[in-house]
Design an enzyme around this catalytic site. Sequence first.
Site, PDB file in Angstrom:
ATOM      1  N   ASP A  32      58.309  15.705  13.908  1.00 37.06           N
ATOM      2  CA  ASP A  32      58.852  16.077  15.216  1.00 37.06           C
ATOM      3  C   ASP A  32      58.166  15.209  16.256  1.00 37.06           C
ATOM      4  O   ASP A  32      56.979  15.403  16.557  1.00 37.06           O
ATOM      5  CB  ASP A  32      58.591  17.560  15.484  1.00 37.06           C
ATOM      6  CG  ASP A  32      59.085  18.014  16.848  1.00 37.06           C
ATOM      7  OD1 ASP A  32      59.575  17.170  17.626  1.00 37.06           O
ATOM      8  OD2 ASP A  32      58.981  19.223  17.147  1.00 37.06           O
ATOM      9  N   TYR A  57      66.992  10.675  23.371  1.00 36.98           N
ATOM     10  CA  TYR A  57      68.084  11.453  23.961  1.00 36.98           C
ATOM     11  C   TYR A  57      68.999  10.444  24.634  1.00 36.98           C
ATOM     12  O   TYR A  57      68.558   9.683  25.507  1.00 36.98           O
ATOM     13  CB  TYR A  57      67.529  12.444  24.982  1.00 36.98           C
ATOM     14  CG  TYR A  57      68.554  13.363  25.614  1.00 36.98           C
ATOM     15  CD1 TYR A  57      68.604  14.709  25.271  1.00 36.98           C
ATOM     16  CD2 TYR A  57      69.473  12.887  26.554  1.00 36.98           C
ATOM     17  CE1 TYR A  57      69.547  15.557  25.848  1.00 36.98           C
ATOM     18  CE2 TYR A  57      70.414  13.724  27.126  1.00 36.98           C
ATOM     19  CZ  TYR A  57      70.442  15.050  26.774  1.00 36.98           C
ATOM     20  OH  TYR A  57      71.376  15.887  27.338  1.00 36.98           O
ATOM     21  N   TYR A 121      69.045   9.723  32.907  1.00 34.50           N
ATOM     22  CA  TYR A 121      68.843   9.057  31.616  1.00 34.50           C
ATOM     23  C   TYR A 121      68.156   7.714  31.814  1.00 34.50           C
ATOM     24  O   TYR A 121      67.189   7.378  31.111  1.00 34.50           O
ATOM     25  CB  TYR A 121      70.175   8.869  30.903  1.00 34.50           C
ATOM     26  CG  TYR A 121      70.110   7.896  29.755  1.00 34.50           C
ATOM     27  CD1 TYR A 121      69.526   8.252  28.552  1.00 34.50           C
ATOM     28  CD2 TYR A 121      70.619   6.603  29.890  1.00 34.50           C
ATOM     29  CE1 TYR A 121      69.442   7.352  27.498  1.00 34.50           C
ATOM     30  CE2 TYR A 121      70.544   5.696  28.839  1.00 34.50           C
ATOM     31  CZ  TYR A 121      69.955   6.077  27.655  1.00 34.50           C
ATOM     32  OH  TYR A 121      69.871   5.177  26.620  1.00 34.50           O
TER      33      TYR A 121
END
Length: 241
Positions: A32, A57, A121
């Site tokens: 992770d 992401y 982003y």
Amino acid sequence: MTVLLTGGSGRLGTELRALLPNLLAPTRAELDVTSPESVASFVGRARPSVIVHAAAYTNVSGAERERAACWAANVTATRLVAGAANDVGARLVHISTDYVFDGERGGYREDEPIGPPVNYYALSKLVAEEVARTARRHLVIRTSFRPREWPYPVAFSDVYTSQDYVDVIAPEIALAVRHEAEIEHHTLHIATERKSVYDLARRRKPDVRPGTRAEAGVTLPSDVSLDTARWRALRARWTAS
């Protein structure tokens, strides 16, 4: 040489696993990248020579709503992976994006200033890129790619890019990974020629409708095309030998 890949189940990671079958590509349950304990433990055991950090992401519009998740995946994870790379002496190959540029004119070279970001982003990837450079040995690859098939009914005719489909971009990145020891640069643009997003979409979805970035629901840059002369010179050297 052990090469560790993060984000191995993602769009790019899936392609890289097929192209580089000897990659060490843990699942999220095994690694992770947002957990300090998980990153330190896995990297400490594996002791890779190279870490290809592709986990990210990437939902541009979603990032505006899910800012904490975006920051954790793009910035926190990169900080942890860069620190772990330093701990074991690995080189960090960080997958970045053309969105680190403001998109006002396009044709950006590797050594040009980045920012200001046009959306959340872009901000997260700009900061992630700077965090990646805290790895003592690093290579930042700026790139952009789409799924193998164009997934939307509309594509923007007023957004210009050097992105391409993932099955076009991934072999280029795999080549860079194979030759990373020969790359002395700290930044590299891997992409294709400048074109509109609409022109790119039509290559695999001829019936796609043209649209404009005003329809996107999020601020988009107008031209983030990249100068790839540095990459083309390296590739020519390797393919000629």
